[in-house]
Design a protein around this motif. Structure first.
Motif, mmCIF file in Angstrom:
data_model
loop_
_atom_site.group_PDB
_atom_site.id
_atom_site.type_symbol
_atom_site.label_atom_id
_atom_site.label_comp_id
_atom_site.label_asym_id
_atom_site.label_seq_id
_atom_site.Cartn_x
_atom_site.Cartn_y
_atom_site.Cartn_z
ATOM 1 N N UNK A 79 0.825 -1.213 0.000
ATOM 2 C CA UNK A 79 0.000 0.000 0.000
ATOM 3 C C UNK A 79 0.854 1.255 0.000
ATOM 4 N N UNK A 80 1.893 1.256 0.822
ATOM 5 C CA UNK A 80 2.789 2.410 0.872
ATOM 6 C C UNK A 80 3.509 2.572 -0.459
ATOM 7 N N UNK A 81 3.883 1.466 -1.087
ATOM 8 C CA UNK A 81 4.547 1.501 -2.386
ATOM 9 C C UNK A 81 3.697 2.244 -3.415
ATOM 10 N N UNK A 82 2.441 1.862 -3.561
ATOM 11 C CA UNK A 82 1.632 2.478 -4.609
ATOM 12 C C UNK A 82 1.245 3.917 -4.269
ATOM 13 N N UNK A 83 1.060 4.206 -2.987
ATOM 14 C CA UNK A 83 0.730 5.586 -2.604
ATOM 15 C C UNK A 83 1.901 6.516 -2.881
ATOM 16 N N UNK A 84 3.098 6.127 -2.444
ATOM 17 C CA UNK A 84 4.270 6.975 -2.674
ATOM 18 C C UNK A 84 4.549 7.154 -4.170
ATOM 19 N N UNK A 85 4.322 6.118 -4.943
ATOM 20 C CA UNK A 85 4.618 6.183 -6.376
ATOM 21 C C UNK A 85 3.716 7.151 -7.114
ATOM 22 N N UNK A 86 2.476 7.312 -6.674
ATOM 23 C CA UNK A 86 1.496 8.060 -7.465
ATOM 24 C C UNK A 86 0.839 9.228 -6.741
#
Length: 416
Positions: A79-86
């Motif tokens: 979840x943190x991965x996709x939030x930070x990415x976009x």
């Protein structure tokens, strides 16, 4: 990056440290987190490299089958991965709490910080890779081929048309090949502001003495923020994710949303650097929880931001500081970050629409950027200068992700 050896030195030191240096995460975890990060932007080039590193570090090859085969602890990071990415502004202390209080799969705060640094590093590196026109090496599927058979046919036709004798065609071939990657400007490409005009604009800005009020500065930021939401991006609609990347991606439709159009505008306000800056806050937070990395990141940010050879195209003795600052602050504006002391009106003066489109694409939708897009922008600039712009996209974006994440961790620690 080799065009800028001082920067490259800092980049290599930082990447080596986060992947191979001291830190709480096992080495195989680090490379798998890099794969997860690159997956958000479908960057097969970085995924391929990190798969190799993962195997070298003794990683379980079953994990390379996809996210369904990895430990739950790693899954919890997604979840943190996709939030930070976009959409890094969506990160909250609840995401941190979920990681650190998940029973036997809990993360320590030190592990969380190292994972976030790796994620931000590889998200941003995707921007650099795509914006420079890099895909795969030529011996791999999906490679970008600078010199194809079609080019050979075209050069032969070109030589024949110019009446070159056979013994001169090989000599002509090398010159043609060097120019072919640039290609002639397309007649459909909008004309760019000439460098001489850009230099005049920078000079006029430096001669202005009238200062804006804080209210006017805030309005100018909001104006740029609103305009950025109206600027399109390069490329067509996103294509289907390749099968060998799909297994590392969840929620592929979760992509960048213009900050000005964020769905929760009442609760998500502009990130003001005056309240939480890298120099005064982010640096100390990351260094406290992940020893020494803050110094490496700080050196890398400052090198990319301050890098100059006092040239612009063929001109020398040029002060490019205003142009560089406009690019850096525009990138962070796309992420909802405002520098209170900056006059955002300078962005419209110094960055034309085609450059804004390229920057927005490279920062927010890097997977859509191609070598052609790179060739079409800043056409009077040297290759090394265009690479420098892409380095600023990399670093300003990474710093933006870290500002959001370190502020969130500080809030979590204060609450705890």
């Amino acid at each position: 990056m080799g065009y800028h050896p001082t920067y490259l030195d800092h980049f290599i030191k930082t990447q080596n440290f986060i992947l191979r240096g001291d830190g709480p995460l096992p080495y195989d975890y680090r490379h798998y987190i890099a794969i997860m990060a690159a997956g958000r932007h479908q960057c097969s080039y970085l995924i391929s490299l990190q798969k190799q590193e993962f195997i070298i570090q003794g990683g379980d090859q079953n994990w390379l089958k996809g996210l369904n085969f990895i430990p739950q602890k790693l899954r919890n990071l997604y979840d943190i991965n996709q939030i930070l990415a976009h959409r890094p502004w969506l990160l909250t202390k609840h995401h941190i709490e979920k990681l650190t209080k998940s029973g036997k799969d809990s993360w320590s705060l030190a592990e969380v910080v190292q994972a976030i640094v790796i994620l931000a590093h590889f998200h941003s590196l995707c921007s650099f890779v795509f914006s420079c026109g890099v895909n795969q090496e030529v011996d791999q599927e999906g490679a970008y081929r600078y010199y194809s058979e079609k080019m050979k046919e075209m050069e032969a036709e070109c030589s024949a048309a110019q009446g070159l004798p056979p013994n001169m065609q090989n000599h002509h071939r090398s010159d043609w090949k060097n120019a072919s990657s640039r290609g002639p400007p397309s007649p459909t490409i909008e004309p760019e502001v000439a460098i001489v005009d850009l230099m005049q604009r920078m000079k006029r800005l430096s001669e202005q003495t009238q200062e804006c009020t804080p209210i006017e500065l805030a309005k100018r930021f909001e104006n740029i923020e609103t305009q950025s939401a109206e600027i399109g991006v390069v490329g067509a609609e996103p294509h289907d994710t390749p099968a060998d990347i799909t297994c590392f991606v969840e929620k592929p439709n979760f992509t960048y949303q213009d900050f000005a159009k964020r769905s929760d505008q009442k609760n998500i306000s502009t990130f003001r650097v005056q309240d939480y800056s890298w120099d005064d806050h982010g640096f100390s937070t990351v260094n406290r929880l992940y020893n020494d990395v803050g110094n490496l990141l700080d050196d890398k940010f400052k090198t990319a931001y301050n890098l100059t050879y006092y040239t612009m195209g063929g001109r020398t003795d040029v002060d490019t500081s205003r142009f560089r600052r406009a690019i850096w602050n525009y990138i962070q504006c796309l992420l909802g970050i405002r520098h209170d002391d900056y006059d955002y009106g300078e962005i419209n003066t110094l960055l034309e629409r085609s450059l804004k489109t390229f920057i927005k694409s490279a920062c927010c939708y890097p997977e859509r950027v191609t070598k052609k897009d790179y060739d079409r922008v800043l056409r009077e600039f040297k290759h090394s200068e265009k690479v420098h712009v892409n380095l600023m996209v990399l670093e300003a974006r990474m710093q933006g992700e870290l500002l959001y994440s370190m502020r969130t961790i500080s809030q979590y620690m204060t609450r705890s």
